[in-house]
Design a protein around this motif. Sequence first.
Motif, PDB file in Angstrom:
ATOM      1  N   ALA A 101      -2.712  -5.926  -3.967  1.00  0.00           N
ATOM      2  CA  ALA A 101      -1.287  -5.850  -3.655  1.00  0.00           C
ATOM      3  C   ALA A 101      -0.789  -4.412  -3.591  1.00  0.00           C
ATOM      4  N   ARG A 102      -1.631  -3.477  -4.015  1.00  0.00           N
ATOM      5  CA  ARG A 102      -1.221  -2.077  -4.043  1.00  0.00           C
ATOM      6  C   ARG A 102      -2.274  -1.188  -3.382  1.00  0.00           C
ATOM      7  N   GLY A 103      -2.656  -1.570  -2.178  1.00  0.00           N
ATOM      8  CA  GLY A 103      -3.651  -0.797  -1.454  1.00  0.00           C
ATOM      9  C   GLY A 103      -3.072   0.452  -0.821  1.00  0.00           C
ATOM     10  N   HIS A 104      -1.814   0.368  -0.337  1.00  0.00           N
ATOM     11  CA  HIS A 104      -1.158   1.509   0.295  1.00  0.00           C
ATOM     12  C   HIS A 104       0.295   1.149   0.510  1.00  0.00           C
ATOM     13  N   TRP A 105       1.089   2.136   0.910  1.00  0.00           N
ATOM     14  CA  TRP A 105       2.493   1.910   1.284  1.00  0.00           C
ATOM     15  C   TRP A 105       2.700   2.665   2.588  1.00  0.00           C
ATOM     16  N   GLY A 106       2.484   1.960   3.697  1.00  0.00           N
ATOM     17  CA  GLY A 106       2.449   2.634   4.976  1.00  0.00           C
ATOM     18  C   GLY A 106       1.309   3.636   4.991  1.00  0.00           C
ATOM     19  N   ALA A 107       1.598   4.858   5.425  1.00  0.00           N
ATOM     20  CA  ALA A 107       0.577   5.900   5.487  1.00  0.00           C
ATOM     21  C   ALA A 107       0.206   6.456   4.122  1.00  0.00           C
ATOM     22  N   LEU A 108       0.981   6.128   3.095  1.00  0.00           N
ATOM     23  CA  LEU A 108       0.714   6.622   1.742  1.00  0.00           C
ATOM     24  C   LEU A 108      -0.385   5.779   1.108  1.00  0.00           C
ATOM     25  N   THR A 109      -1.538   6.391   0.874  1.00  0.00           N
ATOM     26  CA  THR A 109      -2.682   5.647   0.347  1.00  0.00           C
ATOM     27  C   THR A 109      -3.004   5.960  -1.106  1.00  0.00           C
ATOM     28  N   THR A 110      -2.560   7.118  -1.594  1.00  0.00           N
ATOM     29  CA  THR A 110      -2.916   7.545  -2.948  1.00  0.00           C
ATOM     30  C   THR A 110      -1.756   8.298  -3.570  1.00  0.00           C
TER      31      THR A 110
END
Length: 232
Positions: A33-42
């Motif tokens: 459920a928390r793989g990324h947020w749009g282009a934000l990956t880390t």
Amino acid sequence: MIELRARDELGLTRLAGLEALHHFSFGQYQDAARGHWGALTTLNHNLLEPRTDMPPHPIDGVDILTIVRKGVIAHRVNMDAVDRTLAGEVQLLCPGRGIVHAQSNPGAKLAEFVEIRLRMETVPERVQRRVVKFPGRGHTGRLALLASGFSEDRPAMLLHSRARVFGARLPARGALDYILGRGRRAYVMTLGGSVEVNGQAVGPLEGAAIASEREIRIESRKFAEILLIDVR
């Protein structure tokens, strides 16, 4: 929609000399459920003990921002000469077509730093590196654009995706407003102190994942420092 990423819900890694909090899946911490947020990956908050080396690892396809809060972080790319990022500095590293990256704390004190990775939409041929200062006292009360993938935002550091990364210092009883474009998302992380994001409390080192909100209002009761990342 604002989803709080509470501190006790973040991923945690403890290795010899390293303690890291993860807002998104990273390393041994994996959450579908928390793989990324749009282009934000880390988005990691790291504490690295003095004279400690992190193991080299390959990186490609992402821009990396390192925000050093305390101490010093040394960077080695493809085993070449070491560059250092000091407390109060923000380094942007673009790996070009791919690098082997290693970080270490060469100092005598604990190093604290935040690492951000943003998925690139275009890939340059060469490795690129630039350093700017995190907002100081003269910038209190307003957002400072650290890095951007939009040409109109120069001289901010160049990202290779249509994203923007801001830092800010908020005074006691301060407030910031930000308009989020159509189809875009934002992520707010509190580096120090606590804030309210559209009325929702976000504590130290916590995050707020924001979507389908036109206006974002960030308020502080006491002095606070934050990151705001605008992505699609």
